[in-house]
Design an enzyme around this catalytic site. Structure first.
Site, PDB file in Angstrom:
ATOM      1  N   THR A  61      35.778 -29.686  41.181  1.00 17.15           N
ATOM      2  CA  THR A  61      35.312 -28.429  40.367  1.00 17.15           C
ATOM      3  C   THR A  61      36.219 -27.861  39.559  1.00 17.15           C
ATOM      4  O   THR A  61      35.448 -28.133  38.275  1.00 17.15           O
ATOM      5  CB  THR A  61      34.969 -27.237  41.054  1.00 17.15           C
ATOM      6  OG1 THR A  61      34.376 -27.943  42.699  1.00 17.15           O
ATOM      7  CG2 THR A  61      34.393 -26.110  41.150  1.00 17.15           C
ATOM      8  N   TRP A  63      38.716 -29.073  37.982  1.00 16.35           N
ATOM      9  CA  TRP A  63      38.531 -30.046  36.724  1.00 16.35           C
ATOM     10  C   TRP A  63      37.601 -30.350  36.167  1.00 16.35           C
ATOM     11  O   TRP A  63      37.587 -30.344  34.372  1.00 16.35           O
ATOM     12  CB  TRP A  63      39.216 -31.393  37.251  1.00 16.35           C
ATOM     13  CG  TRP A  63      38.894 -32.852  36.369  1.00 16.35           C
ATOM     14  CD1 TRP A  63      39.079 -32.651  35.272  1.00 16.35           C
ATOM     15  CD2 TRP A  63      39.214 -33.968  36.538  1.00 16.35           C
ATOM     16  NE1 TRP A  63      39.846 -33.672  34.515  1.00 16.35           N
ATOM     17  CE2 TRP A  63      39.664 -34.841  35.490  1.00 16.35           C
ATOM     18  CE3 TRP A  63      38.361 -34.710  37.684  1.00 16.35           C
ATOM     19  CZ2 TRP A  63      39.562 -36.051  35.765  1.00 16.35           C
ATOM     20  CZ3 TRP A  63      38.869 -36.729  37.526  1.00 16.35           C
ATOM     21  CH2 TRP A  63      39.360 -36.973  36.716  1.00 16.35           C
ATOM     22  N   HIS A 112      28.918 -23.895  44.337  1.00 17.11           N
ATOM     23  CA  HIS A 112      29.020 -24.587  45.848  1.00 17.11           C
ATOM     24  C   HIS A 112      27.752 -24.666  46.305  1.00 17.11           C
ATOM     25  O   HIS A 112      27.385 -24.623  47.309  1.00 17.11           O
ATOM     26  CB  HIS A 112      29.924 -24.028  46.925  1.00 17.11           C
ATOM     27  CG  HIS A 112      31.912 -24.508  45.591  1.00 17.11           C
ATOM     28  ND1 HIS A 112      32.147 -25.924  45.294  1.00 17.11           N
ATOM     29  CD2 HIS A 112      32.324 -24.013  45.857  1.00 17.11           C
ATOM     30  CE1 HIS A 112      33.272 -25.597  44.372  1.00 17.11           C
ATOM     31  NE2 HIS A 112      33.376 -24.684  45.572  1.00 17.11           N
ATOM     32  N   TYR A 190      33.364 -38.573  41.115  1.00 18.56           N
ATOM     33  CA  TYR A 190      34.449 -38.025  41.283  1.00 18.56           C
ATOM     34  C   TYR A 190      34.802 -39.481  40.366  1.00 18.56           C
ATOM     35  O   TYR A 190      36.005 -38.822  39.304  1.00 18.56           O
ATOM     36  CB  TYR A 190      35.071 -37.177  42.096  1.00 18.56           C
ATOM     37  CG  TYR A 190      36.852 -36.591  41.665  1.00 18.56           C
ATOM     38  CD1 TYR A 190      36.906 -35.315  41.842  1.00 18.56           C
ATOM     39  CD2 TYR A 190      37.823 -37.665  41.850  1.00 18.56           C
ATOM     40  CE1 TYR A 190      38.254 -34.958  41.815  1.00 18.56           C
ATOM     41  CE2 TYR A 190      39.081 -37.456  41.985  1.00 18.56           C
ATOM     42  CZ  TYR A 190      39.452 -35.864  42.104  1.00 18.56           C
ATOM     43  OH  TYR A 190      40.621 -35.781  41.390  1.00 18.56           O
ATOM     44  N   SER A 225      43.467 -33.360  31.838  1.00 18.11           N
ATOM     45  CA  SER A 225      44.004 -34.714  32.324  1.00 18.11           C
ATOM     46  C   SER A 225      45.187 -33.467  33.393  1.00 18.11           C
ATOM     47  O   SER A 225      45.436 -32.658  33.599  1.00 18.11           O
ATOM     48  CB  SER A 225      45.419 -35.332  32.038  1.00 18.11           C
ATOM     49  OG  SER A 225      46.711 -34.378  31.519  1.00 18.11           O
ATOM     50  N   MET A 229      46.879 -30.251  33.613  1.00 15.00           N
ATOM     51  CA  MET A 229      45.986 -28.469  34.197  1.00 15.00           C
ATOM     52  C   MET A 229      47.946 -28.658  35.113  1.00 15.00           C
ATOM     53  O   MET A 229      47.324 -26.860  35.806  1.00 15.00           O
ATOM     54  CB  MET A 229      45.431 -28.901  34.480  1.00 15.00           C
ATOM     55  CG  MET A 229      44.081 -29.526  34.312  1.00 15.00           C
ATOM     56  SD  MET A 229      42.366 -29.827  34.871  1.00 15.00           S
ATOM     57  CE  MET A 229      42.187 -28.460  35.517  1.00 15.00           C
TER      58      MET A 229
END
Length: 313
Positions: A61, A63, A112, A190, A225, A229
């Site tokens: 999430t 990301w 979510h 992902y 990346s 982060m």
């Protein structure tokens, strides 16, 4: 549900929850769900170009929030916290409406929620992650955020018995799996994101209606990346504190490394519900492989996105 009936139910439950101590927990939970339903159905208004980033917890999430903001802003790091620019809509209420309305289009939101509960009338990026990796990441999240004192075995039991905030992983994924080919849904894994971050950024840009400057792509890839982060940890940590690392490894395969055979078997039934449905929906096996965490290598999914964008207009 009719607005007047919904308002009346919320009022009555609010009085009961505040006056009957023994029923406080269950009534409060129901009250929160009804308040969210009222907010979603009657108060918050989506725009056709809104984009909701939806996941089961610990499935990429944060990301994807960063990817969305980097695309929208052209690589800006001028934000205090990621949820200031990509709000967590599940925790918003009437008091936040002026702030949400003031956001420039396209607005991005984090959620979510299941397909049935998310605000309708927008675009949706759904990210699915291998359940074993979700379990390990969610466990460390509980250690950090919830002061959880149990071991990994205790947490896996909680996850299987649906006693985490995320509820059933299978039910959540299945609700979105059925709509993966809808023109207003971009269904990603992902593992795809990790295997091809530049390609993911391009797909998100096209789906969201954002013109991507290819000359800026290397900068966006760098700033999205995990290593980059982690340097901005406090901007992604909900607590805005430094008790530990909110942005962890961002790796795939942790589940196989950290879960023993017994714990993997405990997750198998939950995972199998989704895999069985995937076989029905896609006899080629590609969807099942994606859900198992096997990122595609032929770029087929990426090539299909322009057709989806044309359908969306």
């Amino acid at each position: 549900m009719h607005r007047r009936l919904l308002d009346y139910g919320i009022t009555v439950l609010g009085l009961l929850a505040s006056g009957v101590w023994g029923l406080m927990g269950p009534l409060h939970s129901l009250l929160m769900r009804l308040r969210w339903k009222r907010f979603r159905m009657y108060q918050f208004k989506t725009r056709p170009d809104d984009v909701f980033i939806v996941t089961y917890p610990k499935s990429g999430t944060t990301w994807m929030q960063m990817i969305a903001w980097q695309l929208k802003s052209g690589g800006s790091l001028d934000f205090r916290h990621i949820e200031d620019v990509v709000p967590f809509i599940d925790r918003c209420g009437p008091a936040e409406l002026p702030r949400l309305e003031a956001l420039e289009s396209p607005r991005f939101f984090k959620s979510h929620l299941s397909y049935e509960d998310v605000p309708p009338g927008a675009r949706y990026i759904y990210v699915v992650r291998n359940l074993k990796d979700v379990a390990v990441s969610y466990y460390y999240h509980h250690l950090l955020m919830e002061d959880f004192r149990g071991g990994l075995d205790v947490f896996v039991k909680m996850l299987v018995n649906r006693r985490t905030n995320g509820g059933s992983w299978a039910r959540h994924v299945l609700s979105w799996l059925e709509h993966r080919n809808a023109p207003n849904v971009l269904f990603l894994s992902y593992e795809e994101m990790q295997a091809d971050l530049p390609g993911t950024i391009r797909r998100v840009a096209q789906f969201s209606g954002i013109a991507l400057d290819e000359e800026r792509l290397p900068l966006l890839v760098e700033q999205c990346s995990v290593a980059f982060m982690k340097k901005l940890e406090a901007r992604f940590d909900p607590r805005l504190s430094r008790r530990g690392n909110f942005v962890r490894k961002g790796e795939t395969g942790e589940g196989l490394r950290e879960l023993d055979a017994t714990l993997q078997a405990a997750l198998a039934a939950e995972e199998q519900q989704v895999l069985d449905r995937a076989r029905v929906l896609d006899s080629s096996g590609a969807l099942e492989r994606l859900l198992r965490g096997e990122a595609p290598t032929n770029g087929a999914a990426t090539e299909a996105e322009p057709q989806k964008q044309q359908k969306m207009g």
